[in-house]
Design an enzyme around this catalytic site. Sequence first.
Site, PDB file in Angstrom:
ATOM      1  N   LYS A  92      46.599  42.302  36.996  1.00  0.00           N
ATOM      2  CA  LYS A  92      47.520  41.214  37.348  1.00  0.00           C
ATOM      3  C   LYS A  92      48.265  40.712  36.102  1.00  0.00           C
ATOM      4  O   LYS A  92      49.489  40.597  36.099  1.00  0.00           O
ATOM      5  CB  LYS A  92      46.743  40.046  37.998  1.00  0.00           C
ATOM      6  CG  LYS A  92      45.954  40.441  39.243  1.00  0.00           C
ATOM      7  CD  LYS A  92      45.224  39.259  39.870  1.00  0.00           C
ATOM      8  CE  LYS A  92      44.132  38.648  39.031  1.00  0.00           C
ATOM      9  NZ  LYS A  92      42.969  39.529  38.783  1.00  0.00           N
TER      10      LYS A  92
ATOM     11  N   ARG B 250      31.732  38.046  38.817  1.00  0.00           N
ATOM     12  CA  ARG B 250      33.148  37.835  39.169  1.00  0.00           C
ATOM     13  C   ARG B 250      33.547  38.755  40.317  1.00  0.00           C
ATOM     14  O   ARG B 250      34.298  38.359  41.210  1.00  0.00           O
ATOM     15  CB  ARG B 250      34.024  38.076  37.935  1.00  0.00           C
ATOM     16  CG  ARG B 250      33.893  36.958  36.899  1.00  0.00           C
ATOM     17  CD  ARG B 250      34.376  37.380  35.521  1.00  0.00           C
ATOM     18  NE  ARG B 250      35.766  37.775  35.488  1.00  0.00           N
ATOM     19  CZ  ARG B 250      36.304  38.518  34.507  1.00  0.00           C
ATOM     20  NH1 ARG B 250      35.553  38.933  33.498  1.00  0.00           N
ATOM     21  NH2 ARG B 250      37.571  38.833  34.541  1.00  0.00           N
TER      22      ARG B 250
ATOM     23  N   ARG C  64      37.304  38.570  25.737  1.00  0.00           N
ATOM     24  CA  ARG C  64      37.130  37.336  26.493  1.00  0.00           C
ATOM     25  C   ARG C  64      35.641  37.070  26.706  1.00  0.00           C
ATOM     26  O   ARG C  64      34.875  38.005  26.926  1.00  0.00           O
ATOM     27  CB  ARG C  64      37.836  37.490  27.846  1.00  0.00           C
ATOM     28  CG  ARG C  64      38.986  36.504  28.008  1.00  0.00           C
ATOM     29  CD  ARG C  64      39.850  36.852  29.162  1.00  0.00           C
ATOM     30  NE  ARG C  64      39.196  36.647  30.460  1.00  0.00           N
ATOM     31  CZ  ARG C  64      39.826  36.792  31.618  1.00  0.00           C
ATOM     32  NH1 ARG C  64      41.103  37.131  31.640  1.00  0.00           N
ATOM     33  NH2 ARG C  64      39.193  36.602  32.758  1.00  0.00           N
TER      34      ARG C  64
ATOM     35  N   ARG D 199      38.758  45.641  27.551  1.00  0.00           N
ATOM     36  CA  ARG D 199      39.929  44.773  27.353  1.00  0.00           C
ATOM     37  C   ARG D 199      39.835  43.988  26.046  1.00  0.00           C
ATOM     38  O   ARG D 199      38.771  43.515  25.666  1.00  0.00           O
ATOM     39  CB  ARG D 199      40.054  43.782  28.515  1.00  0.00           C
ATOM     40  CG  ARG D 199      41.122  42.723  28.223  1.00  0.00           C
ATOM     41  CD  ARG D 199      41.530  41.948  29.417  1.00  0.00           C
ATOM     42  NE  ARG D 199      40.430  41.239  30.035  1.00  0.00           N
ATOM     43  CZ  ARG D 199      40.552  40.592  31.190  1.00  0.00           C
ATOM     44  NH1 ARG D 199      41.690  40.597  31.856  1.00  0.00           N
ATOM     45  NH2 ARG D 199      39.516  39.968  31.702  1.00  0.00           N
TER      46      ARG D 199
ATOM     47  N   ARG E  24      42.892  31.822  45.281  1.00  0.00           N
ATOM     48  CA  ARG E  24      41.670  32.610  45.219  1.00  0.00           C
ATOM     49  C   ARG E  24      40.719  32.269  46.348  1.00  0.00           C
ATOM     50  O   ARG E  24      39.649  32.868  46.454  1.00  0.00           O
ATOM     51  CB  ARG E  24      40.967  32.290  43.917  1.00  0.00           C
ATOM     52  CG  ARG E  24      40.974  33.407  42.909  1.00  0.00           C
ATOM     53  CD  ARG E  24      40.396  32.790  41.656  1.00  0.00           C
ATOM     54  NE  ARG E  24      39.767  33.747  40.818  1.00  0.00           N
ATOM     55  CZ  ARG E  24      40.362  34.269  39.749  1.00  0.00           C
ATOM     56  NH1 ARG E  24      41.591  33.973  39.439  1.00  0.00           N
ATOM     57  NH2 ARG E  24      39.701  35.102  38.994  1.00  0.00           N
TER      58      ARG E  24
END
Length: 215
Positions: free
Chosen positions: A13, A171, A160, A127, A88
Site C-alpha cells: 500500500k 497483524r 519498523r 522492509r 480497517r
Amino acid sequence: MKLILLGPPGAGKGTQAAQIVECFGIPQISTGDMLRAAVREQTPMGLKAKEAMDAGTLVTDEVVIGIVSERLQQADCGKGFILDGFPRTLPQADALKRTLSALAKDLDVVVSLQVETDALVERLTGRRACRNCSRGYHVRFDPPAEGLICDTCGGELIQRDDDQEETIRNRMNVYHQQTAPLEDYYRQTGILKVVDGMAPIAEVQQQVFDILRAI
Ligand code: AP5
Ligand code: MG
Ligand code: ZN
C-alpha cells in the site's frame, strides 16, 4: 481521484501510494504514518496508540476516525486523496462514508492488493525505511544503491518496531478478522478493483495506474 488502497500488512500500500502521489499529485493519508509520527512526538494520542501498535493490534476506531476526518477537511484533499491503511474495520468504513457525504464527496475506487501470506512475511521482515524522509525499501526487492543508506537523502535505513515475526503474525490475524470483510463491503458498492499484488513493484504499479486512468 479519491481512492482507498486496501490490503494486508506488507501488500504494498505504502509503496504504491508513493508512486500515485508523484504521478497524480494527490496526498497520501496513511493512518499508520500519522500514528507513528504521534508516537515519535509523544503526544497523548501517540502514547495511547503505541501499546496497540507494538502488539500488532488496532488502535481504537474513535482515535483513527478522528484523525482521518480532520485530515480530509484540509485544503490539499480538494483534488482527491489516497487512503492507505484506513478504513480497517466496518465502523471505520461507515464513519468514512458519513464524513465524505458531509463534505459532498464520493469515493471513486477501492484498489485491493492481493498477496499470499508467505510473501507478506518475507516483505515485512526485509522492509527498511529511511529514518529521515521515511522512503521505503526492501533488502531484496527494492534495495538502496549502497549499503543501508537512503538514495534520496543519505539517511540511515531502519526497521519498523512492528516488523518482528511474532508481531507480523498478530497483524495478519487482525487483518483477516477485522479488515478483510471490507472487501465484500466495497464489492457490494460496485467500486472494488482487485489487483495481483504478487507481481514485481513496477508491474503492480502498471495495473494500479491503468485502473486510475480509466476513471
Ligand atoms: P500500517 O502502517 O498501516 O501498517 P500495515 O497495514 O500493517 O501495512 P504496512 O505499512 O506494513 O504494509 P504496506 O502495505 O504499506 O506495504 P509496503 O508498501 O511498506 O499500520 C501500522 C499499525 O498502526 C497497525 O498495526 C495498527 O496498530 C495501527 N493502525 C494503522 N491504521 C489503523 C487504523 N485504520 N485503525 C486502527 N489501527 C491502525 O511494502 C512492504 C515491503 O514490501 C517493502 O519493503 C516494499 O519495498 C516491499 N514491496 C512492496 N511491493 C512489493 C512487490 N510488488 N514485490 C516485492 N516487494 C514489494
Ligand atoms: Mg504502509
Ligand atoms: Zn531518506
